[in-house]
Motif scaffolding. Structure first.
Motif, PDB file in Angstrom:
ATOM      1  N   UNK A 149       5.255  -4.208   8.452  1.00 46.88           N
ATOM      2  CA  UNK A 149       4.921  -5.176   7.269  1.00 46.88           C
ATOM      3  C   UNK A 149       6.430  -5.198   6.650  1.00 46.88           C
ATOM      4  N   UNK A 150       7.343  -4.381   6.746  1.00 48.78           N
ATOM      5  CA  UNK A 150       8.865  -4.791   6.252  1.00 48.78           C
ATOM      6  C   UNK A 150       9.217  -5.839   7.200  1.00 48.78           C
ATOM      7  N   UNK A 151       9.179  -5.968   8.371  1.00 47.91           N
ATOM      8  CA  UNK A 151       9.555  -6.995   9.094  1.00 47.91           C
ATOM      9  C   UNK A 151       8.986  -8.555   8.714  1.00 47.91           C
ATOM     10  N   UNK A 152       7.914  -8.393   8.409  1.00 47.45           N
ATOM     11  CA  UNK A 152       6.974  -9.513   7.932  1.00 47.45           C
ATOM     12  C   UNK A 152       7.703  -9.966   6.503  1.00 47.45           C
ATOM     13  N   UNK A 205       3.128   4.787  10.683  1.00 46.15           N
ATOM     14  CA  UNK A 205       4.425   4.538  10.372  1.00 46.15           C
ATOM     15  C   UNK A 205       4.594   2.903  11.019  1.00 46.15           C
ATOM     16  N   UNK A 206       4.129   2.646  12.161  1.00 46.35           N
ATOM     17  CA  UNK A 206       4.599   1.457  12.820  1.00 46.35           C
ATOM     18  C   UNK A 206       4.022   0.044  12.024  1.00 46.35           C
ATOM     19  N   UNK A 207       2.705   0.437  11.420  1.00 47.26           N
ATOM     20  CA  UNK A 207       2.326  -0.640  10.308  1.00 47.26           C
ATOM     21  C   UNK A 207       3.270  -0.921   9.056  1.00 47.26           C
ATOM     22  N   UNK A 236       0.818  -1.294   0.043  1.00 46.09           N
ATOM     23  CA  UNK A 236      -0.168  -0.001  -0.104  1.00 46.09           C
ATOM     24  C   UNK A 236       1.048   1.206  -0.111  1.00 46.09           C
ATOM     25  N   UNK A 237       0.454   2.179  -0.396  1.00 44.89           N
ATOM     26  CA  UNK A 237       1.223   3.728  -0.547  1.00 44.89           C
ATOM     27  C   UNK A 237       1.916   3.915   0.763  1.00 44.89           C
ATOM     28  N   UNK A 238       1.392   3.658   1.992  1.00 44.54           N
ATOM     29  CA  UNK A 238       1.965   3.763   3.262  1.00 44.54           C
ATOM     30  C   UNK A 238       1.688   5.267   3.851  1.00 44.54           C
TER      31      UNK A 238
END
Length: 162
Positions: free
Chosen positions: A152-155, A146-148, A139-141
């Motif tokens: 998502x980056x960690x996942x 920000x924590x989402x 998603x655009x972000x």
């Protein structure tokens, strides 16, 4: 007389055969001794020559190997020095360019998106890149906290296929 004749002819034939055998034996012995002398002299010379050659090979093998190895290392070092000199010239040229205020301003405008007062800065995005990001599931972000985005980056990092 006939007895004398037989005795004489037998004696002379036996004597002749014995003398002939002795001469043949002497001749064979002489020829064998000549061959042995020649053979032993040739073998001795050949052995000495082989010994000298082996000694030279053994004595020169290690220094020649070292010489070839060092020549190769010198050539590698000369290539590395030439590469370093070329890189040094490039860095000197770049340093000289950075001394110019116009070049520094150009780089700041290009990489940091700096603008002068009164100018309007525009950033163009590639629509194809945005569509590809959307297809991958991102998603655009901007509409998410920000924590989402971090989570998502960690996942994504944990998934081996991505």
């Amino acid at each position: 007389m006939a007895g004398n004749r037989d005795r004489f002819s037998t004696f002379s034939t036996a004597t002749r055969l014995r003398q002939l055998g002795e001469r043949t034996a002497a001749h064979v012995y002489r020829s064998q001794s000549r061959r042995q002398v020649r053979r032993s002299r040739l073998t001795g010379r050949a052995a000495l020559l082989v010994l000298v050659l082996c000694t030279l090979v053994v004595a020169l093998a290690y220094p020649m190997r070292q010489y070839v190895s060092q020549r190769s290392e010198i050539a590698d070092q000369q290539r590395a020095a030439a590469t370093a000199r070329k890189r040094l010239e490039q860095l000197r040229d770049e340093k000289a360019r950075w001394q110019d205020p116009a070049y520094a301003e150009q780089q700041a405008r290009r990489h940091l998106h700096f603008v002068r007062p009164g100018e309007i800065g525009y950033i163009m995005t590639d629509p194809g890149a945005a569509a590809a990001e959307h297809r991958r599931g991102g998603q655009g972000g901007s509409d998410r906290p920000w924590y989402s985005n971090v989570w998502d980056g960690v996942d994504k990092a944990d998934r081996p296929g991505d």
